[in-house]
Scaffold this motif. Structure first.
Motif, PDB file in Angstrom:
ATOM      1  N   VAL A  43     -11.508  -5.441   2.467  1.00  0.00           N
ATOM      2  CA  VAL A  43     -10.185  -6.007   2.719  1.00  0.00           C
ATOM      3  C   VAL A  43      -9.171  -5.238   1.884  1.00  0.00           C
ATOM      4  O   VAL A  43      -9.432  -4.905   0.722  1.00  0.00           O
ATOM      5  CB  VAL A  43     -10.148  -7.506   2.345  1.00  0.00           C
ATOM      6  N   LYS A  44      -8.035  -4.941   2.454  1.00  0.00           N
ATOM      7  CA  LYS A  44      -6.997  -4.240   1.702  1.00  0.00           C
ATOM      8  C   LYS A  44      -6.577  -5.077   0.502  1.00  0.00           C
ATOM      9  O   LYS A  44      -6.418  -6.296   0.597  1.00  0.00           O
ATOM     10  CB  LYS A  44      -5.782  -3.980   2.600  1.00  0.00           C
ATOM     11  N   PRO A  45      -6.389  -4.449  -0.656  1.00  0.00           N
ATOM     12  CA  PRO A  45      -6.056  -5.204  -1.874  1.00  0.00           C
ATOM     13  C   PRO A  45      -4.805  -6.072  -1.740  1.00  0.00           C
ATOM     14  O   PRO A  45      -4.711  -7.120  -2.360  1.00  0.00           O
ATOM     15  CB  PRO A  45      -5.841  -4.097  -2.925  1.00  0.00           C
ATOM     16  N   ALA A  46      -3.845  -5.635  -0.936  1.00  0.00           N
ATOM     17  CA  ALA A  46      -2.592  -6.375  -0.824  1.00  0.00           C
ATOM     18  C   ALA A  46      -2.651  -7.514   0.186  1.00  0.00           C
ATOM     19  O   ALA A  46      -1.684  -8.258   0.341  1.00  0.00           O
ATOM     20  CB  ALA A  46      -1.455  -5.423  -0.449  1.00  0.00           C
ATOM     21  N   THR A  47      -3.798  -7.658   0.874  1.00  0.00           N
ATOM     22  CA  THR A  47      -3.901  -8.699   1.892  1.00  0.00           C
ATOM     23  C   THR A  47      -3.655 -10.074   1.291  1.00  0.00           C
ATOM     24  O   THR A  47      -4.236 -10.431   0.270  1.00  0.00           O
ATOM     25  CB  THR A  47      -5.295  -8.666   2.549  1.00  0.00           C
ATOM     26  N   GLY A  48      -2.793 -10.837   1.922  1.00  0.00           N
ATOM     27  CA  GLY A  48      -2.509 -12.183   1.446  1.00  0.00           C
ATOM     28  C   GLY A  48      -1.359 -12.275   0.474  1.00  0.00           C
ATOM     29  O   GLY A  48      -0.880 -13.382   0.191  1.00  0.00           O
ATOM     30  N   LYS A  49      -0.900 -11.145  -0.052  1.00  0.00           N
ATOM     31  CA  LYS A  49       0.252 -11.197  -0.945  1.00  0.00           C
ATOM     32  C   LYS A  49       1.524 -11.438  -0.128  1.00  0.00           C
ATOM     33  O   LYS A  49       1.605 -11.025   1.034  1.00  0.00           O
ATOM     34  CB  LYS A  49       0.382  -9.893  -1.738  1.00  0.00           C
ATOM     35  N   PRO A  50       2.508 -12.089  -0.714  1.00  0.00           N
ATOM     36  CA  PRO A  50       3.739 -12.360   0.041  1.00  0.00           C
ATOM     37  C   PRO A  50       4.469 -11.072   0.405  1.00  0.00           C
ATOM     38  O   PRO A  50       4.547 -10.142  -0.405  1.00  0.00           O
ATOM     39  CB  PRO A  50       4.563 -13.220  -0.916  1.00  0.00           C
TER      40      PRO A  50
END
Length: 571
Positions: A10-17
């Motif tokens: 999963v991309k590290p930034a997934t889920g960040k606003p």
């Protein structure tokens, strides 16, 4: 057709606003005005980029679409662009008149009803984006959705207008609140032990916290920590590094009167930090709490274990033995309302360290004048700590090392101001406390989250506040009168009188975060439907350039509290 197996990576930034910037437009408007609208979108996005910092030090991602939304088809197109990019915060920057239902309202139908949306516009009559803003926010308010508008300023003419600094600052404050609201959904905190000492203001309201904030509370027993300490389930090499780091900074300011016995206790308390840190990493927790009293270290029917003061301070600090790090808000005494207060304010401030304090003695003006006279101090009349008095904020744990110095001080200089005396009173001398006296002139917000079963709602009791520095002799007298081995911060509320402050405290703990603007907290309370409690008679209902303007939705439904209760289903 076959089902698709997703990649495990999963991309590290997934889920960040992610903040998405867009604008509506009128298809009848001339090409130059449309180009100007596109330029405003880009200017706004680039102005926001890098301005909203997450607690881990990274910046919230900002994206924009240069597709002007003239009608439903463009609304659908931009919505799909934003959803593909993970947008969870919307910023609309209209510069022209357009048709609300065909544009922004159609775009909103693609997103959850609680998605934050801000309308930032210039106050122009040429191509009246401000008219569109009022028409659209009014229409959206009618169907019960919260919006915020920012009628600011940029030039009426020119192809590349730049918004004014106050307009941008108001938008940045709003974005911090929106990012905090969206960014904490799905996050979890971990609390070791049950509610300490039967403090019902510290209870983990599991379902209410989940429903209102989207935050999970993981509960682990303190026995696990006791077992891991006994089994030495930690990296012993790293423990040596942590101990060496502490000794390098503090040296003989670490009190070890019983030699090897005290040294072993210190190692155990430091090992506790490594154990809890690793457990928090395993479940990706953004904050934590530790019950301690009574079973852990102050009930002589059980096996006494070392105090957790240094551990809690390290979590709340911006550094440890491995260098700079993100603050992980941590609450002593398993005080979950304290933990949530600190968590929200840390995010709203962009990662600033929180301060956990007892609401100990409130020294009103008469009290401190009497103490000064008893100790031969002749006031000159303009001492800030004499104007209305102050609260002695003091607690055995959770005091961030950063609060030993003014904001921006380097790690080495901060640590010079801290001592590590033997823990006393309730803790049977098992380990070391953390002691310092915070300097004066640190400004921020002092606040405390509270919950009521009558309304089923959370409230935030808050005021602007500032720390004060007392003459050394008086400061020491005050420390000695409470606990000389614990951290002390002398806090003056800006608007609350000492009588009000003493009467309206919702718990025995309160919390402070520096450089946090009231508007950010107010915007966040709007998003989370938290009641704002600032009942100080000296505070105006609205302070221009400090408070966020009251949303139209509240005005149409009987006021802020009435609307929030309607939204919560509490008629």
């Amino acid at each position: 057709m076959k089902a698709t197996l997703l990649s495990r990576s999963v991309k590290p930034a997934t889920g960040k606003p992610v903040i998405g910037v867009f604008a509506p437009c009128d298809p009848r408007i001339d090409a130059a005005s449309r180009e100007r609208s596109t330029n405003i979108i880009k200017h706004t996005a680039e102005s926001l980029a890098g301005k909203i910092t997450l607690p881990d030090g990274t910046a919230a991602e900002v994206v924009y679409s240069d597709v002007l939304i003239d009608a439903e088809s463009q609304a659908d197109q931009v919505a799909r662009q934003f959803k593909e990019a993970g947008v969870s915060v919307l910023v609309c920057v209209p510069d022209t008149w357009s048709f609300p239902q065909l544009t922004t309202i159609s775009l909103l139908s693609h997103f959850p009803k609680d998605i934050p949306i801000n309308f930032t516009t210039g106050n122009s009559a040429t191509r009246p984006g401000v008219v569109y803003t009022h028409a659209t926010s009014g229409a959206i308010a009618q169907y019960g959705k919260l919006t915020h508008i920012n009628v600011g300023k940029w030039p009426d003419e020119g192809q590349n207008p730049q918004m004014s600094a106050p307009t941008l600052q108001a938008l940045v404050d709003w974005c911090y609140a929106a990012v905090t609201f969206q960014g904490l959904k799905g996050k979890r905190v971990v609390v070791f032990g049950h509610d300490s000492m039967g403090m019902e203001t510290a209870l983990p309201h599991i379902m209410e916290t989940r429903n209102q904030f989207g935050i999970e509370v993981t509960r682990l027993d303190m026995k696990l920590l006791a077992d891991m300490l006994k089994k030495e389930s930690y990296d012993k090499t790293e423990l040596k590094k942590l101990r060496a780091w502490l000794e390098e900074h503090a040296g003989d300011r670490i009190e070890l009167p019983e030699g090897e016995k005290d040294s072993e206790l210190l190692d155990q308390s430091l090992a506790l930090y490594l154990i809890v840190r690793d457990l928090m990493r395993e479940i990706d927790a953004v904050g934590g709490g530790f019950m301690s009293q009574l079973e852990w270290g102050s009930d002589d029917r059980g096996i006494q274990l070392p105090v957790a003061d240094i551990m809690e301070s390290l979590f709340n600090s911006t550094f440890d033995h491995n260098g700079p790090k993100a603050v992980q808000p941590f609450a002593t005494e398993a005080d979950v309302q304290a933990l949530l207060t600190q968590l929200f304010m840390t995010w709203l401030s962009g990662g600033h360290p929180p301060l956990f304090m007892d609401f100990r003695k409130a020294w009103d003006k008469e009290d401190i004048t009497e103490l000064a006279a008893q100790n031969g101090y002749q006031p000159n009349g303009d001492e800030p700590w004499l104007q209305k008095g102050f609260v002695d904020g003091v607690n055995s744990g959770s005091a961030s090392f950063n609060w030993a110095a003014v904001p921006g001080t380097e790690e080495k200089e901060i640590m010079k101001k801290i001592t590590f005396p033997k823990a006393v009173d309730y803790f049977y001398y098992l380990g070391n406390s953390v002691h310092f006296i915070s300097p004066g002139n640190i400004k921020g917000l002092a606040a405390r989250l509270a919950y009521s079963s009558l309304s089923g709602m959370f409230s935030m009791i808050w005021d602007e506040a500032e720390t004060v520095a007392l003459p050394v002799t008086l400061a020491q007298k005050i420390c000695d009168g409470a606990n000389p081995t614990w951290p002390h911060t002398f806090v003056v509320p800006k608007y609350a009188s000492m009588t009000e402050y003493k009467q309206y405290a919702p718990a025995n703990h309160f919390h402070m975060t520096w450089d946090l603007a009231p508007a950010r907290l107010q915007f966040w309370m709007d998003f989370c439907n938290v009641l704002s409690v600032a009942p100080w008679q000296e505070r105006p209902a609205f302070i221009e350039e400090t408070d966020r303007p009251v949303p139209l939705l509240y005005l149409l439904n009987g006021g802020e509290d009435a609307t929030k209760k309607l939204k919560a289903g509490k008629h």
